[in-house]
Scaffold this active site. Structure first.
Site, mmCIF file in Angstrom:
data_model
loop_
_atom_site.group_PDB
_atom_site.id
_atom_site.type_symbol
_atom_site.label_atom_id
_atom_site.label_comp_id
_atom_site.label_asym_id
_atom_site.label_seq_id
_atom_site.Cartn_x
_atom_site.Cartn_y
_atom_site.Cartn_z
ATOM 1 C CB ALA A 68 -0.883 0.026 0.723
ATOM 2 C CG ASP A 69 2.952 5.080 -1.271
ATOM 3 O OD1 ASP A 69 3.736 4.442 -0.854
ATOM 4 O OD2 ASP A 69 2.620 5.929 -1.827
ATOM 5 C CB THR A 70 -1.569 6.762 2.524
ATOM 6 O OG1 THR A 70 -1.999 5.736 2.392
ATOM 7 C CG2 THR A 70 -2.656 7.907 1.726
ATOM 8 N N GLY A 105 -2.978 3.862 -2.610
ATOM 9 C CA GLY A 105 -3.447 2.540 -3.429
ATOM 10 C C GLY A 105 -3.269 1.131 -2.617
#
Length: 195
Positions: A68-70, A105
């Site tokens: 995940a990436d924010t 994501g």
């Protein structure tokens, strides 16, 4: 066929905490990838690309990898983690009294297929004065957070409204994460029975 075990390809304690909140058993193996945005890359493509890369890094058989990436987005600009106090102050002053978007994501990888999704949440800040921003920086909380704030921490005092997923702003949209895991055969309810 054996149920795959879950592997979180992230060093984020916030993502680990959200998975624990979901009642899931998992291992942590942080991914080491280049997080530099590509030229003219928008937030949606950026976080999805990084989530997919994290999920596919350091593959281990028998595991379902979760990446995940924010990122925080204001006026189309990606606001990552602050470089220093001055950078954090600039971000907080720009967010003050305005709405911005948080894009996360999420990707899952089972060794053969990678599935991903991007979730957007709109967050509105009340007005913040420079002394508040400086005092907030002094807590240490904003140093490693996209947009220089943590909704689930002290930074929550700046937030007046949230439109969308609360857990997305923290770093992992729980509903979409569970759906992606189910899509690659991870029975999260079976895991919960053993927690």
């Amino acid at each position: 066929m054996l149920e795959p075990r879950l592997l979180l390809a992230s060093q984020s304690p916030r993502r680990a905490s959200l998975l624990q909140q979901m009642g899931l058993d998992f291992e942590v193996q942080p991914a080491d990838i280049d997080e530099t945005p590509q030229k003219d890359e928008d937030a949606i493509h950026y976080v999805e690309r990084l989530a997919r890369a994290k999920a596919q890094s350091q593959w281990r058989s028998g595991f379902a990898h979760l990446g995940a990436d924010t990122i925080v987005v204001l006026d189309g600009e990606l606001l990552g983690k602050p470089r220093d106090e001055q950078h954090a102050m600039q971000m907080l002053m720009r967010l003050s009294g305005r709405s911005h978007q948080v894009a996360t994501g999420v990707a899952v990888f089972d060794g053969e297929q990678v599935l991903s999704d991007v979730v957007m949440t709109t967050v509105t800040f009340r007005s913040i004065d420079s002394q508040e921003a400086k005092s907030y920086w002094a807590t240490g909380e904003p140093a490693d957070k996209a947009g220089a704030y943590a909704l689930q921490g002290i930074g929550g005092v700046f937030v007046t409204t949230i439109a969308g997923s609360y857990s997305n702003v923290i770093g992992l949209p729980m509903a979409e994460t569970e759906q992606l895991l189910a899509s690659i055969g991870v029975n999260t309810w079976l895991q919960r029975q053993h927690v």
